[in-house]
Structure formats: structure tokens, C-alpha cells
Design an enzyme around this catalytic site. Structure first.
Site, PDB file in Angstrom:
ATOM      1  N   ASP A 191      40.146   3.064  25.906  1.00  0.00           N
ATOM      2  CA  ASP A 191      41.412   2.674  25.270  1.00  0.00           C
ATOM      3  C   ASP A 191      42.489   3.759  25.344  1.00  0.00           C
ATOM      4  O   ASP A 191      43.667   3.446  25.563  1.00  0.00           O
ATOM      5  CB  ASP A 191      41.186   2.210  23.824  1.00  0.00           C
ATOM      6  CG  ASP A 191      40.463   3.250  22.984  1.00  0.00           C
ATOM      7  OD1 ASP A 191      40.075   4.302  23.534  1.00  0.00           O
ATOM      8  OD2 ASP A 191      40.290   3.010  21.777  1.00  0.00           O
TER       9      ASP A 191
ATOM     10  N   ASP B 108      30.788   2.472  24.539  1.00  0.00           N
ATOM     11  CA  ASP B 108      30.891   1.898  23.187  1.00  0.00           C
ATOM     12  C   ASP B 108      31.073   0.380  23.192  1.00  0.00           C
ATOM     13  O   ASP B 108      30.837  -0.266  22.168  1.00  0.00           O
ATOM     14  CB  ASP B 108      32.080   2.515  22.437  1.00  0.00           C
ATOM     15  CG  ASP B 108      32.008   4.033  22.370  1.00  0.00           C
ATOM     16  OD1 ASP B 108      30.893   4.575  22.456  1.00  0.00           O
ATOM     17  OD2 ASP B 108      33.072   4.678  22.240  1.00  0.00           O
TER      18      ASP B 108
ATOM     19  N   HIS C  78      25.071  12.912  23.840  1.00  0.00           N
ATOM     20  CA  HIS C  78      25.583  12.659  25.185  1.00  0.00           C
ATOM     21  C   HIS C  78      24.515  12.214  26.183  1.00  0.00           C
ATOM     22  O   HIS C  78      24.864  11.852  27.311  1.00  0.00           O
ATOM     23  CB  HIS C  78      26.338  13.892  25.688  1.00  0.00           C
ATOM     24  CG  HIS C  78      27.567  14.137  24.869  1.00  0.00           C
ATOM     25  ND1 HIS C  78      27.504  14.740  23.634  1.00  0.00           N
ATOM     26  CD2 HIS C  78      28.861  13.812  25.076  1.00  0.00           C
ATOM     27  CE1 HIS C  78      28.716  14.798  23.121  1.00  0.00           C
ATOM     28  NE2 HIS C  78      29.563  14.248  23.972  1.00  0.00           N
TER      29      HIS C  78
ATOM     30  N   ARG D  91      25.428   9.026  27.546  1.00  0.00           N
ATOM     31  CA  ARG D  91      26.499   8.918  28.545  1.00  0.00           C
ATOM     32  C   ARG D  91      26.032   9.356  29.932  1.00  0.00           C
ATOM     33  O   ARG D  91      26.743   9.145  30.918  1.00  0.00           O
ATOM     34  CB  ARG D  91      27.691   9.792  28.116  1.00  0.00           C
ATOM     35  CG  ARG D  91      28.388   9.325  26.872  1.00  0.00           C
ATOM     36  CD  ARG D  91      29.879   9.299  27.041  1.00  0.00           C
ATOM     37  NE  ARG D  91      30.429  10.553  27.455  1.00  0.00           N
ATOM     38  CZ  ARG D  91      31.214  11.332  26.705  1.00  0.00           C
ATOM     39  NH1 ARG D  91      31.491  10.963  25.468  1.00  0.00           N
ATOM     40  NH2 ARG D  91      31.715  12.432  27.171  1.00  0.00           N
TER      41      ARG D  91
END
Ligand code: F6P
Length: 378
Positions: A117, A141, A286, A289
Site C-alpha cells: 500500500d 499480509d 522475517h 518473508r
């Protein structure tokens, strides 16, 4: 007529970014015959025109399965409010004129910006200044409302689920409560889905403020009924009823969202104190990710990359690609960044999880049953 495009990745990294880069370069080179310039570290690479690189098919060989991004990224900074230090003082400057100038000098006919975003909001503002830009949404997310899914999300859920599988065995052996804090910012998607897939006993998400007594009741009840361990998954943005989110660092000009974290340890401490059951805390951080994107995310990322090239070809600037059902479509970036996508506390998935006996910290405690637990009768 498009001849040359730029591509950049911005915001936190996520599995599948390289698969998008590969898809864009392949579509550009093999299908449209465009040149592609790789821009490093989000919009910073365009401001300073450094490390710009013509991406050939050779450059993107062998990256489909690789985590991270070969272009580098940053989740700090905004070209509209760039922070520099002058005479020992912090000075904020609008460096977008540099971006416009460099686009001109480089002869870029379009830019494909891959980001969450924050990055997409900058892309929208650059588009409003006349930059021919197309967006590709990314985030583990899964909190962007304009797309059913973002790539990286299901890989993060897989990673968290594998962690829960591993933690089950040690929790069971030691008769402990294991609290596992997962990412997700203000959305509970990773916690919800990994919690269900990993057989959690308690799932706590930002969308359902939790009552600690109900969490404690659940783990005590399990112990008394013979299941002498519990797995609690808590989203980093979860908060107790009437309480606050746990914040590591406030937002600033440089880092535009608050840094969440710490709820896992707070919760673990409270559970051990109130239940008397030994409790340990694991923060996955993390790890969620990193690593290789799963097959689903590789395919979604590839489809997004190809569709972004199509948007450039069609001149649909100011748009981003998205997934609707099983189809790739597009929406104005403006519409995509308005409302974040949150878990519906009364939606099908949460209700199904509750049917499975998973505690969200809100199910009214049956007073009688609770008394029996207290007295060790259950
Ligand atoms: O938005 C992705 C995300 O991984 C969030 O889940 C998390 O809160 C944040 O980024 C962490 O960012 P950083 O890389 O700055 O630690």
C-alpha cells in the site's frame, strides 16, 4: 509506442517478487520486444539514477524460485518527502522533479512498480504528476482490498504452518503452552490461516480484541482434559479487549507505518502467570518473508507480471493488476489503496474455526464449565 520500460520493487520484500520481475522481462522481451531497465531500491533508484541496469533474459534466468528481489527494495522513504541531512539537520524535500527528469533522460515509456500500500500510494501520486505507471500488488499480509490475494501470502502461511507443526511436538513433550507471534500488521490473515492449517488451539487477531481470561480458560481446560499442551497463534497486531496494540516504534516521515511487535511476549507472560502452565514464546518474524515462493505464489506472480506488461501495452496507466476469483483483472490504483482488507470476525472462516473449537478470546465462557475447571472436576 512503448520501447523501453522500467521496473522496481518497493516496500518489504516477499516471496514471489523475483517471479514477477522474471515474468515482466520475459513478456517485454519475448512478446512485446521492449527493453527493460531494472531500477534498484524502489523509487530511490529513480531519484538518484544509480545502479540502473538493462535486464536481459540472461539476467532473469534462475530467479523464479528465489526469495527476495534481485532489484533490492526499501520500506523507508518517499520521494515526495525525501529526508536528507544538511548542516547536521534533517531536511525534507520533494525529489519527484528528479524522478520526472530521469524518466525523460532514460527514455522510459512506462514504469512497473511492484509494492504494497505504501509503494502503491506513491505510484498513484506519481501517476497524478503524469508518470506512466502501472502497479503490481505485493504483501505477505494480504491486506489489500482490491485483490482477492497477493502473492507471498500463501508462502508465508506455509512457513508459519510448518513452524506450528514443529512446535507441536516440543510443546507436547514438555506439556507447555507455545505462543507463536506471526506478522500481518493490522490484519489477521496469516494468523488465521496458519492457525487453522497448523491446528492451533487459540488464534488471536487484530479484528477480534481478546479477553485474556478466555485464553487462559482454554489452555487450562485442555490441560485438565488430558491435552497437556496448547498452541497459541497471535498476530503481531492483536490486542487485548480495552487495551492497545503493542508497538516497537512509532511511525515517522522516514518509516510511515508503526512497527508492531511484542504482543507474543506479553501474552506468554500473562498465560504463564494466570494459568501456572509453563509457557514459551516464538516470534517468527522475517522468516515469513524469506525463502522460496510456493507453486501458487509463483503462478500468481507470473500472471501478475504478464498482466502488468499487458496494461502497459494498453496504456492503462494509473492501474494495478489484481486477482478476482480465478481471473486476473485490473483496478485504478486509487481504488486499491483506500480500504485495507481485514478478516471478518463473523465471516465463514472464523466461524468454521470456532466450530473446530479454536478459541479467539471472545467465546463467552460457560460459567459452570469454568467453575468445574477451577475445581479440577472436568
Ligand atoms: O508488511 C509486511 C510486513 O512484513 C509486516 O507484516 C510487518 O509488520 C512489517 O512488514 C515489518 O517490516 P520491517 O521489514 O520494517 O521489519
Amino acid at each position: 509506442m512503448v520501447r523501453k520500460i522500467g521496473i522496481s520493487t518497493g516496500g518489504g520484500d516477499c516471496p514471489g517478487l523475483n517471479a514477477v520481475i522474471r515474468a515482466v522481462v520475459r513478456a517485454a522481451r519475448l512478446h512485446y520486444r521492449w527493453d527493460v531497465i531494472g531500477i534498484e531500491d524502489g523509487f530511490d533508484g529513480l531519484i538518484f539514477a544509480r545502479n540502473l541496469k538493462l535486464l536481459t533474459l540472461k539476467d532473469i534466468t534462475g530467479i523464479l524460485h528465489r526469495g527476495g528481489t534481485i532489484l533490492g527494495t526499501t520500506n523507508r522513504g518517499n520521494p515526495f518527502k525525501h529526508i536528507t541531512i544538511e548542516d547536521g539537520k534533517e531536511v525534507i524535500k520533494d525529489l519527484t522533479p528528479k524522478i520526472l527528469e530521469n524518466i525523460e533522460i532514460l527514455g522510459l515509456d512506462a514504469i512497473i512498480s511492484i509494492g504494497g500500500d505504501g509503494t502503491l500510494a506513491i505510484a498513484r501520486d506519481l501517476y497524478n504528476l503524469g508518470v506512466p505507471i502501472v502497479g503490481v500488488p505485493k504483501t505477505i499480509d494480504n491486506d489489500l482490498s482490491a485483490t482477492d490475494l497477493t502473492f507471498g501470502f500463501t508462502t508465508a502461511v506455509n512457513t508459519a504452518t510448518e513452524a506450528l507443526d514443529m512446535l507441536h511436538t516440543t510443546a507436547e513433550s514438555h506439556h507447555r503452552v507455545m505462543v507463536v507471534e506471526v506478522m500481518g500488521r493490522d490484519a489477521g490473515w496469516i494468523a488465521l490461516e496458519s492457525g487453522i492449517a497448523g491446528g492451533a488451539d487459540v488464534i488471536l487477531i487484530p479484528e477480534i480484541p481478546f479477553d485474556i481470561e478466555k485464553v487462559v480458560h482454554k489452555v487450562k481446560r485442555r490441560q485438565i482434559s488430558g491435552s497437556r499442551f496448547s498452541i497459541v497463534v497471535v498476530a503481531e497486531g492483536a490486542l487485548p479487549m480495552g487495551g492497545e496494540k503493542s508497538i516497537i516504534a512509532e511511525a515517522s516521515e522516514a518509516y510511515q507505518s508503526v512497527r508492531l511487535g511484542g504482543i507474543g511476549y506479553q501474552l506468554g507472560h500473562a498465560i504463564q502467570e494466570k494459568s501456572g502452565i509453563e509457557t514459551r514464546v516464538v516470534v517468527l518474524g522475517h522468516l515469513q518473508r524469506g525463502g522460496s515462493p510456493n507453486a501458487f505464489d509463483r503462478i500468481l506472480a507470473t500472471r501478475f507480471g504478464a498482466a502488468a506488461a499487458d496494461l502497459v501495452h494498453e496504456g492503462k496507466f494509473g492501474y494495478m493488476v489484481c486477482l478476482r476469483g480465478r481471473r486476473i483483472e485490473s483496478v485504478p490504483i486509487e481504488a486499491a489503496i483506500g480500504q485495507p482488507k481485514r478478516v471478518n470476525p463473523d465471516g465463514q472462516v472464523v466461524l468454521t474455526a470456532e466450530m473446530m473449537g479454536i478459541e479467539f478470546g471472545r467465546v463467552p465462557v460457560d460459567e459452570v464449565a469454568f467453575d468445574e475447571v477451577e475445581q479440577g472436576k472436568e
